[in-house]
Design a protein around this motif. Structure first.
Motif, short mmCIF file in Angstrom:
data_model
loop_
_atom_site.label_atom_id
_atom_site.label_comp_id
_atom_site.label_asym_id
_atom_site.label_seq_id
_atom_site.Cartn_x
_atom_site.Cartn_y
_atom_site.Cartn_z
N ALA A 7 -83.22 -123.46 -52.62
CA ALA A 7 -81.89 -123.79 -53.30
C ALA A 7 -81.36 -123.08 -54.46
N GLN A 8 -80.12 -122.86 -54.66
CA GLN A 8 -79.82 -122.23 -55.81
C GLN A 8 -78.37 -123.17 -56.43
N ARG A 9 -78.69 -123.06 -57.92
CA ARG A 9 -77.62 -123.83 -58.62
C ARG A 9 -77.12 -123.07 -59.78
N VAL A 10 -75.96 -123.23 -59.93
CA VAL A 10 -75.23 -122.38 -61.16
C VAL A 10 -74.61 -123.67 -61.96
N ARG A 11 -74.88 -123.65 -63.20
CA ARG A 11 -74.16 -124.56 -64.24
C ARG A 11 -73.49 -124.02 -65.29
N GLU A 12 -72.35 -124.02 -65.27
CA GLU A 12 -71.71 -123.34 -66.50
C GLU A 12 -70.81 -124.45 -67.33
N THR A 13 -70.97 -124.30 -68.61
CA THR A 13 -70.09 -125.22 -69.57
C THR A 13 -69.65 -124.43 -70.58
N ASN A 14 -69.10 -125.09 -71.57
CA ASN A 14 -68.42 -124.27 -72.74
C ASN A 14 -69.75 -123.85 -73.48
N GLU A 15 -70.78 -124.16 -73.44
CA GLU A 15 -72.04 -123.83 -74.19
C GLU A 15 -72.77 -123.14 -73.44
N HIS A 67 -80.42 -127.46 -78.13
CA HIS A 67 -80.28 -128.57 -77.08
C HIS A 67 -79.27 -128.33 -75.88
N HIS A 68 -78.17 -127.54 -75.91
CA HIS A 68 -77.31 -127.38 -74.62
C HIS A 68 -78.06 -126.42 -73.63
N THR A 69 -78.85 -125.44 -74.04
CA THR A 69 -79.64 -124.70 -73.16
C THR A 69 -80.79 -125.52 -72.41
N VAL A 70 -81.63 -126.25 -73.28
CA VAL A 70 -82.71 -126.74 -72.65
C VAL A 70 -82.16 -127.99 -71.68
N GLU A 71 -81.11 -128.80 -72.30
CA GLU A 71 -80.59 -129.82 -71.41
C GLU A 71 -79.76 -129.27 -69.94
N ASP A 127 -91.94 -131.03 -85.71
CA ASP A 127 -90.72 -131.09 -85.06
C ASP A 127 -90.37 -130.10 -84.14
N ARG A 128 -91.13 -128.90 -84.18
CA ARG A 128 -90.64 -127.73 -83.00
C ARG A 128 -92.11 -127.14 -82.78
N ILE A 129 -92.02 -126.54 -81.68
CA ILE A 129 -92.89 -125.84 -80.97
C ILE A 129 -92.37 -124.44 -80.80
N GLY A 130 -92.70 -123.61 -81.64
CA GLY A 130 -91.85 -122.27 -81.62
C GLY A 130 -90.41 -122.44 -81.74
N GLU A 131 -89.43 -121.99 -80.85
CA GLU A 131 -88.22 -122.34 -81.01
C GLU A 131 -87.51 -123.53 -80.46
N LEU A 132 -88.66 -124.47 -79.76
CA LEU A 132 -88.31 -125.64 -79.06
C LEU A 132 -88.29 -126.57 -79.94
N SER A 133 -87.44 -127.63 -79.99
CA SER A 133 -87.33 -128.95 -80.80
C SER A 133 -87.93 -129.99 -79.97
N SER A 134 -89.12 -130.38 -80.55
CA SER A 134 -89.96 -131.34 -79.68
C SER A 134 -89.27 -132.31 -79.01
N GLN A 135 -88.21 -132.77 -79.83
CA GLN A 135 -87.58 -134.02 -79.21
C GLN A 135 -86.78 -133.56 -78.01
N MET A 136 -86.53 -132.35 -77.72
CA MET A 136 -85.88 -131.90 -76.34
C MET A 136 -86.94 -131.91 -75.20
N VAL A 137 -88.12 -131.83 -75.37
CA VAL A 137 -88.98 -131.97 -74.25
C VAL A 137 -88.63 -133.25 -73.73
N GLU A 138 -88.74 -134.32 -74.49
CA GLU A 138 -88.38 -135.66 -73.64
C GLU A 138 -87.16 -135.61 -73.10
N HIS A 139 -86.05 -135.28 -73.76
CA HIS A 139 -84.61 -135.15 -73.27
C HIS A 139 -84.69 -134.30 -72.03
#
Length: 148
Positions: A7-15, A67-71, A127-139
């Motif tokens: 499968a392929q998916r494209v997702r485009e938002t304002n961000e 946030h927007h990229t990870v989500e 709080d971070r692992i490299g550039e990744l916010s740790s709270q974003m992993v759960e999100h």
């Protein structure tokens, strides 16, 4: 095995602009570029250990935060997995694994019933692992489960 579980998916938002492709019957190959280094590592590890071929190309507002990229990557990838599973006929519905890693034990119980729900317990020490916010992993895991 058949190669029709792709499968392929494209997702485009304002961000963000996200393009994802998955092959459930792959070899664990990954081509991941999200702009968030440790997230790329996590997604590449997912591909490797699941034997799912994953390609992710993401452009997002990472100059602001991750946030927007990870989500949005998680939502697109989960949606791609769901699309590739199709009507889910012939698959094993439940699965569980425990994996010892460096200083941790990862465990997962999974139900592919189509009724999304996630319980995640990740007590990070930083709080971070490299550039990744740790709270974003759960999100991201929660968003992925909702979309998959």
């Amino acid at each position: 095995m058949s190669n029709d579980r792709r499968a392929q998916r494209v997702r485009e938002t304002n961000e963000t602009r996200i393009a994802v492709s998955v092959d459930l019957d792959g070899d664990g190959e990954a081509a991941v570029a999200t702009g968030v280094g440790f997230y790329d590592h996590l997604l590449s590890s997912l591909a490797h250990h699941s034997l799912i071929d994953i390609e992710v190309k993401a452009v997002g507002d990472t100059e602001i935060d991750d946030h927007h990229t990870v989500e949005d990557v998680a939502l697109a990838l989960g949606g791609g997995i769901s699309d590739a599973l199709g009507d889910r006929a012939g698959i094993t519905r439940f699965g569980a694994a425990r994996v010892p890693m460096d200083e941790s034990l990862a465990q997962c119980a999974l139900d592919l019933s189509g009724r999304p729900y996630a319980v995640i317990d990740l007590p990070f020490r930083a709080d971070r692992i490299g550039e990744l916010s740790s709270q974003m992993v759960e999100h991201a895991l929660s968003a992925y489960s909702q979309a998959a």
